[in-house]
Scaffold this active site. Structure first.
Site, short mmCIF file in Angstrom:
data_model
loop_
_atom_site.label_atom_id
_atom_site.label_comp_id
_atom_site.label_asym_id
_atom_site.label_seq_id
_atom_site.Cartn_x
_atom_site.Cartn_y
_atom_site.Cartn_z
CG LEU A 1 -29.16 13.27 13.91
CD1 LEU A 1 -30.63 13.19 13.16
CD2 LEU A 1 -28.48 11.80 13.81
CG ASP A 2 -23.22 16.27 9.38
OD1 ASP A 2 -22.71 17.33 9.85
OD2 ASP A 2 -23.07 16.02 8.38
NE ARG A 3 -24.86 22.88 7.89
CZ ARG A 3 -24.97 23.41 6.80
NH1 ARG A 3 -26.17 23.65 6.16
NH2 ARG A 3 -23.92 23.36 5.96
#
Length: 365
Positions: free
Chosen positions: A74-76
């Site tokens: 997942l994106d940060r």
């Protein structure tokens, strides 16, 4: 000149950007997998300026869960369901499901304005502008992708939208929402003034890629929020002075803005549309950025120490630009983006998290 039996030691220290203190909730753990509810602001694995403040590191240190295999990312700034395999065999089995497109992912987000009530399908191709800063845009030369959107609620100002990505491009959901004119309310990249008056709606961006990157960096710099992009003043200084990275602890050698180096974050074709941790990587573009006024920064840091009357316990390196900057702590809302991976479903499993509080129908900022 080094002689036989001489030792050379190079000591560096890191300035990790702040992340939320919200704990990582374990949703499921068995002999095969670990499924967690990832908080926003935490990268999945060590990358760029992040080492300790990562999901992998925290699970190892606080829950003694080690040697986990990343199945998807997942994106940060994206929160939600994140799955790890405990063995290579399990990882390989789920990878096959990914390749055969047997996995379904469902996201929920809060966007600007009144999203259409009917189902919206966006199939605009997406191109990576910069792997280093982690910026993408809609472009005919980009990779094909498809996202299905369905509005869940509207509170008069913002809408909660369910997102079903059918492909796994970097920042796919965020870029498609920006293109539709309904960017995520607090998206620190795709809902910024740097994109122009229409904020990228319909793919209208009256800037070159270089100008866009520079404008985004400057906008965050003015708000003292460069950490959101995962870059530091030191990165910018070394780019301005040398057009090369000056900090061996954080940077890879100079590379084009759209190239991937050995030491940079993974930027291969993703298994997950919001999996990219690119935003955690340092900036390496050739933007002409001003250098810091080091004396001023040093002065403000000393002044703060005088006001508190306490000697700082932190060790400071006089050669480190980051050590000289006194920064405020970010507020909780600065560490959260309203995009959440709600459900992850495969042939033999389905994992779901609770709906985030900002996705409740009558919620207001």
């Amino acid at each position: 000149v080094l002689q036989n039996n001489d030792f050379l030691r190079n000591t560096v220290h890191r300035h990790e950007p702040p992340v939320t203190a919200q704990p990582i909730q374990i949703l499921v753990e068995d002999d095969e997998v670990v499924v967690v509810d990832k908080p926003s602001s935490l990268p999945v694995h060590p990358c760029g300026r992040f080492r300790h403040n990562t999901v992998i590191f925290i699970l190892g240190k606080e829950h003694d869960l080690k040697e986990l295999h990343t199945i998807h990312r997942l994106d940060r700034m994206t929160s939600g369901v994140l799955m790890f395999a405990k063995t290579a065999e399990v990882s390989k089995r789920i990878d096959e499901q990914v390749r055969e497109r047997q996995l379904e992912k469902e996201y929920v987000c809060r966007v600007v304005g009144e999203f259409p009530e009917h189902e919206v399908v966006c199939e605009e191709p997406i191109l990576v502008v910069s792997y280093k800063v982690g910026v993408c845009r809609v472009d005919p030369k980009g990779k094909s992708c498809k996202t299905i959107f369905q509005r869940l609620s509207y509170n008069g100002k913002t809408s909660v939208v369910k997102c079903l990505p059918r492909t796994g491009r970097t920042h796919q959901i965020r870029v498609h929402l920006q293109y539709l004119g309904h960017p995520i309310v607090n998206d620190p990249i795709y809902n910024m003034e740097a994109w122009g008056p229409s904020r990228g709606k319909g793919g209208k961006i009256d800037k070159t890629d270089e100008e866009l990157l520079k404008a985004l960096v400057e906008e965050h710099r003015s708000k003292q929020s460069l950490d959101i992009l995962g870059i530091s003043e030191e990165d910018l200084n070394s780019n301005a002075e040398n057009k090369d990275c000056g900090n061996s602890s954080d940077c890879t050698k100079s590379a084009p803005a759209d190239a991937v180096t050995e030491n940079s974050c993974p930027a291969k074709d993703a298994k997950d549309p919001e999996r990219s941790d690119m935003a955690a990587c340092p900036l390496n573009s050739d933007s002409n950025l001003e250098t810091l006024e080091k004396n001023k920064e040093l002065g403000s840091c000393e002044k703060q120490d005088e006001e508190t009357g306490e000697k700082s316990l932190e060790e400071k390196d006089p050669l480190c630009v980051e050590c000289k900057i006194a920064r405020r702590d970010p507020s909780p809302k600065e560490l959260v983006m309203y995009l959440h991976a709600l459900r992850y479903k495969g042939a033999e499993f389905e994992y779901c998290s609770k709906m985030p509080e900002w996705a409740v129908e009558d919620w207001e900022e």
